[in-house]
Write an enzyme that holds these catalytic residues in place. Structure first.
Site, PDB file in Angstrom:
ATOM      1  N   THR A 172       0.833  -1.201   0.000  1.00 29.90           N
ATOM      2  CA  THR A 172       0.000   0.000   0.000  1.00 29.90           C
ATOM      3  C   THR A 172       0.869   1.252   0.000  1.00 29.90           C
ATOM      4  O   THR A 172       1.963   1.263   0.570  1.00 29.90           O
ATOM      5  CB  THR A 172      -0.926   0.023   1.227  1.00 29.90           C
ATOM      6  N   ASP A 173       0.367   2.305  -0.645  1.00 27.87           N
ATOM      7  CA  ASP A 173       1.075   3.579  -0.688  1.00 27.87           C
ATOM      8  C   ASP A 173       1.023   4.271   0.665  1.00 27.87           C
ATOM      9  O   ASP A 173       0.293   3.859   1.573  1.00 27.87           O
ATOM     10  CB  ASP A 173       0.461   4.487  -1.752  1.00 27.87           C
TER      11      ASP A 173
END
Length: 542
Positions: A172-173
């Site tokens: 995930t960013d």
């Protein structure tokens, strides 16, 4: 001392029977060197003396008994490194403080390949994946430090997560949340004085990171490569579906190519000079109609199946095979009112997602709010390159990864086994923790998301940045459902008035109300689409 049989090297063993290098069982011939506090194991297999005869020119090392043993010659590169060979690993984290060489070493405990089921609120973190710089705060970094602290990762492996095969199902960013994600690694599960491993780990984790469970998996299990698909949910206020304000930049730009833009009842009585705060107050009172919800669902169907998503990421040419992604399903829920604002959620189920998957949400929302025909999606899968902005990161949530193939595989292995059998492998099941996960989502993700929107109007700020744009990058939002030449991006061509995205909308943590200096800085920071090399890009997708 208990006798544990160690198979000789000549016997074939299945992967599940392989011992880890530092978990060799103690045999009858294991000796304890009391002076050093170390273990050494004598091999029970008869030795072939011919194998120990050095070849001509081969170096030897002296032994205490006066005999010589072969020693591999050092390569030139090894000599330059001061004797450190090719297998020498510097580590990806800060080196641990030096330990007293005279102090006894802790006993080596067996490691087992495990899947850690976790959930987290990503606000304030620089993404999921652990980074070499210990000052960069990531979800995996905090988790790894907790595992070291309780003894689930030994001090010998504390300097480098690669040593324990650390991997994740979805990367995930920065700032993105996850109700469920899986981290795979070799873990010490039988720790002295630790009766409940999950509870003990959670005691060392901050409240925004939770461990739902630890599942023993097959030795070949890798969270990323074994994962079949992933589910994401995106939440947004329904007022984003209100068409561009008459007189706005986008309204004027589209009007140059449209014979007539139909008026919308929302803007009927509003002045073109009305202030943003007044517009936002009215937007919070807006309620989406069933016809517009259905139009969203019709456009969403165009995403399902296998398509070339080169326009929904960065750094990928149309011919790049990695652009081919398969979306299994998209579900758009009925709208729900929280406080003064109506929200709607979109559940995406895909085999994998490209970097900046929020661009897919943008295409869905912008095409529906401008009455662009659904066929525009077929155009966006084609060879022409266009620019699609990213929706705010605030609304994105990883629900959980799915391991369907692995579950089927272990089901066949478990057929004749009892759960107590050492070879039994339970499935990776987030539903077993559903109550705790739902409570966590409400307390740490949903409530926070809604409070930030109520306070700062992030989604309104984003859609106003869209509507203020006067250039040609968004001209594919038209009644014909085609991409006009003016909207096409050509490689190496410098465009006039390109759309620039505000970094503010990539964040999920925001300054508190009243800190105007920070807000103004975020508003002023703008960027054109970034350039990322392919190797890094592949690692950032999942």
């Amino acid at each position: 001392m208990e006798s544990v049989h160690v198979p000789s090297s000549g016997l074939k063993r299945s992967p599940e029977q392989e011992y880890e290098p530092d978990t060799l069982p103690i045999t009858k011939r294991t000796k304890v060197h009391s002076e050093r506090g170390e273990l050494s194991t004598a091999d029970d297999t008869p030795r072939d003396e011919s194998l120990e005869t050095p070849a001509p020119g081969e170096k030897t090392a002296s032994r205490k008994d006066g005999q010589k043993t072969p020693q591999a010659p050092k390569s030139k590169r090894s000599k330059e490194k001061g004797g450190k060979g090719k297998d020498y690993r510097r580590g990806t984290r800060a080196e641990p403080t030096s330990r007293d060489s005279t102090a006894p070493k802790a006993p080596r405990l067996p490691k087992r390949q495990c899947a850690l089921l976790i959930g987290f609120c990503g606000a304030g973190y620089s993404g999921m994946q652990i980074q070499p710089d210990p000052n960069v705060r990531t979800i995996e970094g905090v988790l790894f430090n907790a595992l070291i602290k309780i003894g689930a990762v030994s001090q010998d492996n504390a300097d480098d997560p690669v040593k324990v095969n650390l991997g994740r199902a979805a990367r995930t960013d920065a700032g993105v949340h996850a109700a469920g994600n899986v981290v795979s690694m070799k873990l010490i599960t039988a720790i002295p004085d630790v009766l409940d491993l999950v509870t003990r780990i959670n005691e060392e984790l901050p409240p925004e990171i939770r461990l739902w469970g630890v599942t023993r998996v097959q030795n070949s299990f890798n969270a990323r490569t074994t994962c079949d698909s992933r589910k994401y949910t995106y939440f947004f206020p329904t007022y984003l579906m209100v068409p561009p304000k008459p007189g706005s930049g986008l309204h004027q730009a589209l009007g140059q190519y449209e014979p007539e833009i139909p008026s919308h009842s929302f803007w009927g009585d509003a002045s073109t000079e009305s202030a943003p705060d007044e517009d936002l107050r009215r937007k919070r009172e807006y309620r989406i109609g069933p016809e517009l919800v259905e139009s969203l669902r019709v456009v969403a169907k165009k995403f399902e199946g296998t398509h070339n998503f080169h326009n929904f990421t960065v750094g990928r040419d149309f011919s790049d095979r990695s652009n081919q992604r398969h979306i299994k399903s998209i579900e758009i829920a009925d709208p729900v009112v929280y406080g003064e604002t109506e929200w709607i959620s979109v559940l995406w189920h895909g085999q994998s997602f490209m970097l900046h998957q929020r661009k897919m949400m943008t295409a869905l929302v912008l095409s529906a709010r401008t009455s662009t025909p659904p066929q525009i999606m077929e155009e966006l899968y084609g060879p022409r390159t266009v620019f699609i902005p990213k929706m705010p990161a605030l609304g994105l949530l990883l629900e959980y990864p799915i391991f369907e193939s692995y579950t089927k595989r272990i089901a066949s292995v478990n057929e004749n086994l009892e759960p107590s059998d050492p070879d039994f492998r339970p499935p990776i099941d987030f539903e077993a923790h559903r109550q705790a996960i739902d409570q966590f989502k409400q307390e740490h993700i949903y409530s926070r998301m809604r409070s930030i929107e109520d306070r700062d109007g992030i989604f309104d700020a984003w859609v106003r940045s869209i509507d203020a744009y006067t250039g040609s990058d968004l001209l594919y939002l038209n009644s014909k459902g085609i991409i006009p030449p003016a909207a096409v991006h050509r490689k190496g061509e410098r465009r006039n008035n390109p759309f620039k995205e505000k970094r503010r909308f990539d964040a999920t943590s925001f300054p508190v109300a009243g800190d105007t200096a920070k807000v103004e800085t975020q508003e002023e920071e703008e960027e054109e689409e970034e350039v990322i090399d392919r190797a890094k890009l592949a690692d950032m997708e999942g």
